[in-house]
Design a protein around this motif. Structure first.
Motif: not given
Length: 248
Positions: A103-110, A223-238
């Protein structure tokens, strides 16, 4: 949010349909219908699951899940204990392998590039998984190794002339040493990945292209940290990232 909403969102965000992968991407084990808290981690080990349960999570989201190509399909032993714990505690397990690498923004390489201040100039390798780029400022190989060590809190294995000036780089997180020949063909000064094998040392010495093994786990934490933080911002979940130490 509802489980099916999260599943649909993640599958579209990570564009899972375009990948040929070694495992199923998406929801691997079904748990509760409503999701309030997500725990992220690199690998769905028993220790991660136990910690997620203690944290009262509804869902575990990882990079390395289950059901890998070629493995025994029987749900026994280690696999049986892990899946039994998920089902008993009604935990959802989501896993995204190559889609999360690329993934270009949230991926491990990015995310590794963002952390180490690498500048991307192109992609190569199967499904464009590996990245070619440059350092913002050229530096000796030993200084790059020290920067990686400080940033990832893990001493990398560095093969090459420690005083050589490094500017052009290529990288791919995890176990991507098979792309070393392709990286050499890109004309880079160094290739950075997670793991290394005996023959790769000789390839680095003979090619003159340095090789840095910075840790499979260490390079794939972000990557997985960034994805989790993204979900928290988008949906208000912990969201809580849990780092289960792994020296490899």
């Amino acid at each position: 949010m509802f489980r099916n909403e999260l599943e649909n969102y993640l599958n579209q965000l990570l564009d899972i349909s375009r990948f040929r992968d070694y495992c199923p991407n998406g929801l691997q084990v079904e748990g509760r219908d409503r999701i309030h808290k997500i725990v992220t981690g690199v690998t769905a080990s028993l220790e991660l699951l136990e910690t997620a349960i203690a944290c009262k999570a509804d869902t575990v989201l990882v990079h390395h899940g289950y059901f890998w190509r070629g493995e025994d399909a029987c749900i026994t032993g280690m696999k049986g204990r892990r899946i039994a714990m998920l089902i008993k505690n009604e935990l959802n397990l989501f896993a995204y392998h190559l889609p999360l690498d690329i993934h270009p923004q949230l991926g491990n390489n990015a995310q590794l590039a963002k952390r180490l201040e690498f500048f991307e100039t192109g992609r190569f390798g199967e499904q464009d998984i590996a990245i070619r780029g440059e350092l913002i400022k050229a530096m000796p190989l030993h200084a790059l190794g020290a920067k990686i060590s400080l940033s990832l809190a893990r001493e990398p294995l560095v093969v090459g002339n420690s005083d050589r000036t490094i500017k052009k780089i290529a990288w791919c997180t995890g176990a991507a040493q098979s792309y070393f020949d392709a990286a050499i063909a890109q004309g880079v000064d160094v290739f950075i990945t997670g793991e290394i094998s005996e023959q790769t040392v000789h390839a680095a010495r003979e090619s003159g292209v340095a090789f840095i093994a910075a840790g499979h786990h260490a390079t794939e934490r972000y990557g997985v940290q960034a994805l989790g933080e993204h979900l928290a911002r988008e949906f208000g979940i912990q969201h809580q990232f849990i780092d289960i130490d792994n020296p490899v």
